[in-house]
Design an enzyme around this catalytic site. Sequence first.
Site, PDB file in Angstrom:
ATOM      1  N   GLU A  40       0.835  -1.194   0.000  1.00  9.87           N
ATOM      2  CA  GLU A  40       0.000   0.000   0.000  1.00  9.87           C
ATOM      3  C   GLU A  40       0.876   1.252   0.000  1.00  9.87           C
ATOM      4  OE1 GLU A  40      -1.668   1.426   3.693  1.00  9.87           O
ATOM      5  OE2 GLU A  40      -1.458  -0.583   4.535  1.00  9.87           O
ATOM      6  N   CYS A  74      -3.207  -3.383   4.374  1.00  7.85           N
ATOM      7  CA  CYS A  74      -2.268  -4.448   4.764  1.00  7.85           C
ATOM      8  C   CYS A  74      -2.657  -5.815   4.215  1.00  7.85           C
ATOM      9  CB  CYS A  74      -2.175  -4.517   6.281  1.00  7.85           C
ATOM     10  SG  CYS A  74      -1.798  -2.931   7.030  1.00  7.85           S
ATOM     11  N   SER A 165     -10.435   1.695  13.983  1.00  8.68           N
ATOM     12  CA  SER A 165      -9.562   0.697  13.363  1.00  8.68           C
ATOM     13  C   SER A 165      -9.428  -0.533  14.247  1.00  8.68           C
ATOM     14  CB  SER A 165      -8.194   1.317  13.075  1.00  8.68           C
ATOM     15  OG  SER A 165      -7.414   0.420  12.331  1.00  8.68           O
ATOM     16  N   HIS A 205      -1.803 -10.603  11.705  1.00 12.36           N
ATOM     17  CA  HIS A 205      -1.369  -9.290  11.245  1.00 12.36           C
ATOM     18  C   HIS A 205      -1.171  -8.448  12.505  1.00 12.36           C
ATOM     19  CE1 HIS A 205      -1.084  -5.463   9.360  1.00 12.36           C
ATOM     20  NE2 HIS A 205      -2.174  -5.031   9.947  1.00 12.36           N
ATOM     21  N   LYS A 210      -0.111  -5.132  21.572  1.00  9.66           N
ATOM     22  CA  LYS A 210      -1.229  -5.221  22.503  1.00  9.66           C
ATOM     23  C   LYS A 210      -2.502  -5.709  21.806  1.00  9.66           C
ATOM     24  CE  LYS A 210      -3.295  -2.445  26.137  1.00  9.66           C
ATOM     25  NZ  LYS A 210      -3.631  -1.061  26.515  1.00  9.66           N
ATOM     26  N   LYS A 214      -4.834  -9.060  22.738  1.00 11.71           N
ATOM     27  CA  LYS A 214      -6.287  -8.970  22.919  1.00 11.71           C
ATOM     28  C   LYS A 214      -7.013  -9.936  21.983  1.00 11.71           C
ATOM     29  CE  LYS A 214      -6.674  -4.074  24.098  1.00 11.71           C
ATOM     30  NZ  LYS A 214      -7.185  -2.774  23.601  1.00 11.71           N
ATOM     31  N   ASN A 286       5.465  -1.741  12.518  1.00 16.29           N
ATOM     32  CA  ASN A 286       4.388  -2.146  11.625  1.00 16.29           C
ATOM     33  C   ASN A 286       4.908  -2.251  10.190  1.00 16.29           C
ATOM     34  OD1 ASN A 286       1.940  -2.691  10.494  1.00 16.29           O
ATOM     35  ND2 ASN A 286       0.876  -0.952  11.409  1.00 16.29           N
TER      36      ASN A 286
END
EC number: 2.3.3.10
Lengths: 412, 412
Positions: A40, A74, A165, A205, A210, A214, A286
């Site tokens: 991207e 992504c 997001s 991904h 964190k 989760k 990232n």
Amino acid sequence: MAYIDDREDIISFALSAVASLLKKYNVDPKDVGRIEVGTETLIDKSKAVKTHLMDLFAASGNTDIEGIDSKNACYGSTAALFNAINWVESSSWDGRLAIVFAGDIAVYEEGAARAVGGAGACAMLIGPNAPLVMEPVHGTHMANTYDFYKPDLSSEYPYVDGRLSNGTYTGALDKCYATYRSKMARRFPAAEPVTMDGFDYAVFHSPYGKLVQKCHGRLLYHDWLADPTLPLYAGLTEEATASFKDTPVEKTVSDKAVEKTFVGLGKKLYQERVVPTLTCSERCGNMYTGSLYGCLASLVGGVPGDKLLGKRLAMFAYGAGCASSFFAISVRASTHEMFEALDLEARLAAMEVRPCQEYVDAMNLREKTHTLKDYTPVGSIDDLFPGSYYLERIDDLYRRSYGIVPEKTVAA
Amino acid sequence: MAYIDDREDIISFALSAVASLLKKYNVDPKDVGRIEVGTETLIDKSKAVKTHLMDLFAASGNTDIEGIDSKNACYGSTAALFNAINWVESSSWDGRLAIVFAGDIAVYEEGAARAVGGAGACAMLIGPNAPLVMEPVHGTHMANTYDFYKPDLSSEYPYVDGRLSNGTYTGALDKCYATYRSKMARRFPAAEPVTMDGFDYAVFHSPYGKLVQKCHGRLLYHDWLADPTLPLYAGLTEEATASFKDTPVEKTVSDKAVEKTFVGLGKKLYQERVVPTLTCSERCGNMYTGSLYGCLASLVGGVPGDKLLGKRLAMFAYGAGCASSFFAISVRASTHEMFEALDLEARLAAMEVRPCQEYVDAMNLREKTHTLKDYTPVGSIDDLFPGSYYLERIDDLYRRSYGIVPEKTVAA
């Protein structure tokens, strides 16, 4: 996090990764019949990054290489991977190998989001008899969302709604896992129902750590919903689950009690199943399209010998906008050759930690120069690995040319 | 040529085409498992046009639809088509239909190139037992060229080197046809060698008519090189071919004698095999990714009944940068349902011819407004077909929303 100045761009990333792959696995350029690019990081609205990769094959005379660029945040890498695998399984397959390149330069304007940037890329070789085998069932979820997007074409920076997001990512995981489970049940009606116990590793991904923790907890929540009698949930009291046990799944996306309960319950499993996949993202930040496959590389590059043989990996791909898939990979042969070729620990250790100011200077340099033509980058090539490609020049018609960092030679 | 003002964008094109396809072929939205988009009209560097199409499926609850956007100039459509077909042939296919959308808004800055603009889109339904069957062999040629590209991301206009672009197109056709022939010979060793006589129609990516006529001649030149004893070449004298018969193929790309000889020889064949494919491009101009499939629609929408049954089509896809493929389609069942659904003659005839100034005004309006946020388009919706989608608003965060032109109702 990894960062770059004006000496690299998505094309130099792609040239570096694919050239390295060809070399490490001793691939004859004539044996490649397809190359797919997922990114991207767009520097041209029309010309594909893939076309630049053809320069690596020009000397061999092989121009019969299908595949172009896949785009949605992504998720481009996963679309590219699916496309490459489907080609190998199709009637148009001509018996040759495919390569998937995935990479991005993740930069954010000054402010809180800047910390979730990064940079990185990877290349994968696709063909028959591979050690890592894609399983056929995909649980996919796509929707029209504006959680993260890049509508200001003159800027490198995205528009991000961070809260939206995270919620969209989590909601997509919910949908993908549910669809994956029901498709698995339809396709293999005699098999045990899908639970996370069917996987030795969970590869996500990973925009930042964190969220991944989760979401690993979230999958356990789904398993519990499907079958609260599973041994893992034996210790869950009526009291602990009272606040959410009757709440519809879609209402619990940001429910703190659900999160706390299942992240807590999954703490040890997270260490075993997820942490070994995070080496690259912990170091590079990232990687956008490269993130999921950097996580896969972390696992393969972190486990020597045949220890992954027979293991099964859950994979969750996500791209804002949004596109997402849950699927599985089985390890059917030794991954030791990949472990050796990746040489991951040494390469990550060789990355130098730099002062924050140098990072800020690099961001400012990119911001000022990234739309220029008739431009010669000023960033040093001394910091790049030997064999890496770098941007040499952008001419007055925006045409880009590249150089290669010389391999190190020992002084006589 | 077709043009639009600020009321339409690539997303409204896609919504219009795919909604129309679902309606005309009475497709249950739940029966769609993949949607691929090919376009080079980029309005977001990250978010795929595909994600907007999910709005058409939201009411059905079907979010399990794979596929995103494919990008390389006019070739995105063909990559999308190949990807969709490979999915149907892959182990991950879940038994449902795929849709391929291809479309573009082709605009050029003021000057000579502006005349090769256009606009158009199409959608294709992909699945088993189709009347049009893709044959498995692809002859592909890809290379790193700067013939046409869009590096100035803030502008709608491309950078074009017209001379280089024509030469690259022609050279790509040479390579693709050669590769196609050798792959066919390897795959079907008992079959007759490939010549254009094996095809009833030749369907080309058609930026403008003259290039297509030249390239049809070019394929005859290749057939003659391979076998000068074929009946079509019986009249070719030693004298007529003396100036080029020993010249290597790659040196004749812009050879006027080769061009004249084989365009002349192919005149009648061109009328029979190519002209029926040009209806859309004659009316709409250059449709970029939509061009080749607009040509296919011209053929299918121009021939009623079962007259195409048993015919075989040569297809040549080209995208600058460059990516190109030569492949074949066989007609295995009646195409009459498509003829009826396309209703092409009536729809093209319903397009109004407007004064040049209106076109120039529309271009100026787009130029001034195409990067704006917090913007409400001013163009009229009266000129759009009933059922078309149009851009209603771009909000202050660049989020786009769309309306639908009401179906015409008869006044009571």
